[in-house]
Every structure is written in C-alpha cells, then in structure tokens.
Design a protein around this motif. Sequence first.
Motif, PDB file in Angstrom:
ATOM      1  N   LEU A  99     -26.970  13.814 -15.838  1.00  0.00           N
ATOM      2  CA  LEU A  99     -28.172  14.524 -16.287  1.00  0.00           C
ATOM      3  C   LEU A  99     -27.854  15.686 -17.235  1.00  0.00           C
ATOM      4  O   LEU A  99     -28.540  15.838 -18.260  1.00  0.00           O
ATOM      5  N   PRO A 100     -26.822  16.525 -16.959  1.00  0.00           N
ATOM      6  CA  PRO A 100     -26.484  17.559 -17.949  1.00  0.00           C
ATOM      7  C   PRO A 100     -26.059  16.990 -19.296  1.00  0.00           C
ATOM      8  O   PRO A 100     -26.377  17.570 -20.348  1.00  0.00           O
ATOM      9  N   LEU A 101     -25.355  15.842 -19.276  1.00  0.00           N
ATOM     10  CA  LEU A 101     -24.952  15.227 -20.541  1.00  0.00           C
ATOM     11  C   LEU A 101     -26.167  14.750 -21.325  1.00  0.00           C
ATOM     12  O   LEU A 101     -26.270  14.994 -22.542  1.00  0.00           O
ATOM     13  N   ILE A 102     -27.106  14.106 -20.655  1.00  0.00           N
ATOM     14  CA  ILE A 102     -28.316  13.634 -21.324  1.00  0.00           C
ATOM     15  C   ILE A 102     -29.122  14.811 -21.869  1.00  0.00           C
ATOM     16  O   ILE A 102     -29.632  14.776 -23.001  1.00  0.00           O
ATOM     17  N   GLU A 103     -29.224  15.884 -21.075  1.00  0.00           N
ATOM     18  CA  GLU A 103     -29.974  17.057 -21.524  1.00  0.00           C
ATOM     19  C   GLU A 103     -29.289  17.727 -22.712  1.00  0.00           C
ATOM     20  O   GLU A 103     -29.946  18.220 -23.632  1.00  0.00           O
ATOM     21  N   THR A 104     -27.961  17.733 -22.725  1.00  0.00           N
ATOM     22  CA  THR A 104     -27.226  18.310 -23.854  1.00  0.00           C
ATOM     23  C   THR A 104     -27.475  17.508 -25.128  1.00  0.00           C
ATOM     24  O   THR A 104     -27.717  18.079 -26.200  1.00  0.00           O
ATOM     25  N   LEU A 105     -27.420  16.171 -25.003  1.00  0.00           N
ATOM     26  CA  LEU A 105     -27.687  15.328 -26.172  1.00  0.00           C
ATOM     27  C   LEU A 105     -29.113  15.528 -26.670  1.00  0.00           C
ATOM     28  O   LEU A 105     -29.368  15.558 -27.887  1.00  0.00           O
ATOM     29  N   ARG A 106     -30.064  15.672 -25.749  1.00  0.00           N
ATOM     30  CA  ARG A 106     -31.454  15.888 -26.154  1.00  0.00           C
ATOM     31  C   ARG A 106     -31.630  17.245 -26.806  1.00  0.00           C
ATOM     32  O   ARG A 106     -32.301  17.379 -27.839  1.00  0.00           O
ATOM     33  N   LEU A 107     -31.007  18.262 -26.222  1.00  0.00           N
ATOM     34  CA  LEU A 107     -31.176  19.619 -26.737  1.00  0.00           C
ATOM     35  C   LEU A 107     -30.587  19.771 -28.135  1.00  0.00           C
ATOM     36  O   LEU A 107     -31.039  20.605 -28.919  1.00  0.00           O
ATOM     37  N   SER A 108     -29.570  18.966 -28.479  1.00  0.00           N
ATOM     38  CA  SER A 108     -28.975  19.062 -29.810  1.00  0.00           C
ATOM     39  C   SER A 108     -29.923  18.594 -30.901  1.00  0.00           C
ATOM     40  O   SER A 108     -29.690  18.866 -32.083  1.00  0.00           O
ATOM     41  N   GLN A 118     -23.226  38.893 -30.713  1.00  0.00           N
ATOM     42  CA  GLN A 118     -23.706  37.568 -31.088  1.00  0.00           C
ATOM     43  C   GLN A 118     -24.644  37.037 -30.007  1.00  0.00           C
ATOM     44  O   GLN A 118     -24.281  36.982 -28.833  1.00  0.00           O
ATOM     45  N   LEU A 119     -25.853  36.672 -30.397  1.00  0.00           N
ATOM     46  CA  LEU A 119     -26.822  36.129 -29.459  1.00  0.00           C
ATOM     47  C   LEU A 119     -26.557  34.647 -29.231  1.00  0.00           C
ATOM     48  O   LEU A 119     -26.073  33.941 -30.113  1.00  0.00           O
ATOM     49  N   GLY A 120     -26.872  34.204 -28.037  1.00  0.00           N
ATOM     50  CA  GLY A 120     -26.669  32.803 -27.708  1.00  0.00           C
ATOM     51  C   GLY A 120     -27.672  31.903 -28.399  1.00  0.00           C
ATOM     52  O   GLY A 120     -28.840  32.251 -28.561  1.00  0.00           O
ATOM     53  N   ASP A 121     -27.235  30.755 -28.815  1.00  0.00           N
ATOM     54  CA  ASP A 121     -28.093  29.754 -29.463  1.00  0.00           C
ATOM     55  C   ASP A 121     -27.896  28.438 -28.719  1.00  0.00           C
ATOM     56  O   ASP A 121     -26.890  27.749 -28.901  1.00  0.00           O
ATOM     57  N   ARG A 122     -28.860  28.091 -27.876  1.00  0.00           N
ATOM     58  CA  ARG A 122     -28.710  26.898 -27.039  1.00  0.00           C
ATOM     59  C   ARG A 122     -28.665  25.622 -27.861  1.00  0.00           C
ATOM     60  O   ARG A 122     -27.897  24.703 -27.553  1.00  0.00           O
ATOM     61  N   SER A 123     -29.439  25.551 -28.903  1.00  0.00           N
ATOM     62  CA  SER A 123     -29.486  24.325 -29.702  1.00  0.00           C
ATOM     63  C   SER A 123     -28.175  24.089 -30.439  1.00  0.00           C
ATOM     64  O   SER A 123     -27.627  22.975 -30.419  1.00  0.00           O
ATOM     65  N   MET A 124     -27.625  25.121 -31.062  1.00  0.00           N
ATOM     66  CA  MET A 124     -26.353  24.957 -31.764  1.00  0.00           C
ATOM     67  C   MET A 124     -25.211  24.771 -30.776  1.00  0.00           C
ATOM     68  O   MET A 124     -24.245  24.043 -31.051  1.00  0.00           O
ATOM     69  N   GLY A 125     -25.294  25.428 -29.618  1.00  0.00           N
ATOM     70  CA  GLY A 125     -24.290  25.193 -28.590  1.00  0.00           C
ATOM     71  C   GLY A 125     -24.298  23.751 -28.122  1.00  0.00           C
ATOM     72  O   GLY A 125     -23.238  23.129 -27.951  1.00  0.00           O
ATOM     73  N   ALA A 126     -25.503  23.193 -27.918  1.00  0.00           N
ATOM     74  CA  ALA A 126     -25.611  21.791 -27.525  1.00  0.00           C
ATOM     75  C   ALA A 126     -25.113  20.870 -28.637  1.00  0.00           C
ATOM     76  O   ALA A 126     -24.551  19.804 -28.371  1.00  0.00           O
ATOM     77  N   THR A 127     -25.293  21.285 -29.883  1.00  0.00           N
ATOM     78  CA  THR A 127     -24.800  20.481 -31.013  1.00  0.00           C
ATOM     79  C   THR A 127     -23.279  20.418 -31.005  1.00  0.00           C
ATOM     80  O   THR A 127     -22.682  19.354 -31.196  1.00  0.00           O
ATOM     81  N   PHE A 141     -27.008  19.379 -36.865  1.00  0.00           N
ATOM     82  CA  PHE A 141     -25.705  18.881 -37.314  1.00  0.00           C
ATOM     83  C   PHE A 141     -25.479  19.197 -38.789  1.00  0.00           C
ATOM     84  O   PHE A 141     -24.350  19.479 -39.208  1.00  0.00           O
ATOM     85  N   LYS A 142     -26.547  19.159 -39.587  1.00  0.00           N
ATOM     86  CA  LYS A 142     -26.426  19.532 -40.996  1.00  0.00           C
ATOM     87  C   LYS A 142     -26.047  21.001 -41.132  1.00  0.00           C
ATOM     88  O   LYS A 142     -25.243  21.374 -42.005  1.00  0.00           O
ATOM     89  N   VAL A 143     -26.611  21.840 -40.272  1.00  0.00           N
ATOM     90  CA  VAL A 143     -26.260  23.259 -40.296  1.00  0.00           C
ATOM     91  C   VAL A 143     -24.805  23.447 -39.878  1.00  0.00           C
ATOM     92  O   VAL A 143     -24.057  24.219 -40.488  1.00  0.00           O
ATOM     93  N   LEU A 144     -24.379  22.739 -38.829  1.00  0.00           N
ATOM     94  CA  LEU A 144     -23.018  22.884 -38.320  1.00  0.00           C
ATOM     95  C   LEU A 144     -21.988  22.485 -39.362  1.00  0.00           C
ATOM     96  O   LEU A 144     -20.956  23.148 -39.510  1.00  0.00           O
TER      97      LEU A 144
END
Length: 315
Positions: A38-47, A277-286, A64-67
């Motif tokens: 479930l954490p893996l699926i949520e990480t893929l979704r959050l990216s 530096q503030l946390g960024d969940r979306s980029m972290g998941a990416t 991914f384009k930003v990264l």
Amino acid sequence: MSETNNAADIVPLKRPVRWHIFVFMLPALIVYSAVMVLPLIETLRLSLYNMVDGQPAFVGLANFKVLFGDARWARDFWNALVNNLIFFAIHMCVQNPIGVALAALLSVPKLRGVAFYRTAMFLPTLLSFVIVGFIWKLILSPIWGVAPWMLDLIGLKFLFAPWLGKSGSALIAVSLISNWQYIGIPMMLIYAALLSIPEEVIEAAECDGITGWAQFWKIKLPLILPAIGIISILTFVGNFNAFDLIYTVQGALAGPDMSTDILGTLLYRTFFGFQLQLGDRSMGATIATVMFLIILAGVSLYLFVIQRRMRRYQF
C-alpha cells in the motif's frame, strides 16, 4: 474389453482444498500489504499529483519533467545518482570480493578457530548503524580520533587526512565504513554455499591433482556463482535503498558540499524538508518512484537475463 471398462470406471480422486494454508498466510499477507504494498502504490500515485491553488491535482508526468528538466532539481538528482553508483561500485569491488576471499579461507578444512573468526567478522553486521557511524566518526576524527595515533605507530601518520571532511574522499570513506559493517553478509552466504559442495566433487578434483587455490578457481568458484549472483543483486538493492549510515555520519545534507549525497538522503530532504528547505511530498514521491524504477530495472535484468544464462549444478 473388461480391462477397458474397468479403466473407464476409475474416477480420479480430487484432493481437498487446503484452506488452512490461506488462513495461516493471511496475517503475513495483511502485514506485508500494509507495510510494503500500500505505501508503494500510494507513492506511485502521489508522484502523479501536485498542489495547484492549494488543492491536490493530477499533473501526470509534470513532476518528472521538473526533476529531470529544472536546473536545480536536475543538478541535485544527477549528483545523488552518480554518488549512488560510486557507492554501489565500491561495495561490488571491495565488499563482495573480500567476502568471497574470507569465506574461502574459513572453508579450509584444517583451519583452527573457525567459529571465532566467523563470529568476529559477522559481529559488525549486528551493530546498529547509529553506533557504527558514531564510532567511526570518533576513530577518524583529526582532533580526538585514534586513527592518527595508530598510523603513527607504524610510521604512516603522514598518510592521515580528515577523510570525512574532504569532498574528494568523504564518499569513499563512508563506503568503506559500510563495507566494514556489512562484509559479514556475503561472507556467510558464500561460506554456506562452499559448505554445500559435496565431498565427492572435492575428492574427485584432488584425484585429478587439483588442490589449493587452483581447486577454488576451477571447481568451487563455478559452483558458487549462483550465490555470488544473489549477493550482487542484494548489494544493488541495498545500496540504492541506503540512507541510514550516511545520515548518521554526514547528516541530512550529506556533506561536505553534497559529496556524499545519494538518492536516499535526497529523498529525505525533499520529502520531509530540512532546515530552511520545506518538504515537498509530490517531488519526494517522484524521487522515490525513480528509485523504485532503478531497482526494478536492475532486479529484472538479473532475473530475466543474467540468471537464465547462469549454469546451475544439481547434486
């Protein structure tokens, strides 16, 4: 005709479904799904999502384009990836060969004190990474460390330098510390593989005049190649998931000057934030998704290409 009729009358027995197997597997399946799947699926979704006007919105591959496209993100990512590859290469070139050599020495029949040597070399693996990191920081400290004193005893003090504080040597120093801690794992796996070789094979080699290191290179090494392959893929997965030791020794910034920054520390700073530096969940998941894809590609390459071509011996 009677025999034919009797054969036609035979009804195959149906084995009962062993439902109790699923009952016993269910707790492990639930725990594994909750902790891993479930954490893996949520990480893929959050990216694939990001915050737009304060609300999560589907952005597809924009993260991914930003990264890969943004100058700041790309610089940090490629630096971490290159450092991770160096970290993995040092483990493959130092840890695993030494582990194989130690296992070969421990498997010598007339060696005394095998149990002591085996335990002593495997003991660092059982230590906490916090303890290992703190101890080695003290040992290598140029102020109160014992490394300068020990080198001075053998007349090599001129070789000492603050290895953990120099950009050119920090990553190598941390990698060697990791090698010291985990060298017991490949040693024990190879040692078990060597012990599983039948005595008949060794006796046949001795009858042909193959002894000593020639016996190891020509007979034993080809027989333990599958075990070496497993160790290599475990090293690959472990190194590209590494975080704890570098965080303990060099901190979240993985200094000096990001020279020890790997994908794990980059993921930590990106997802949770650090200092200003503030946390960024979306980029972290990416970043986590890219790490998952790298590991998946490496494991798939081993399973479907290398392992199929590897010769296996059945005894």
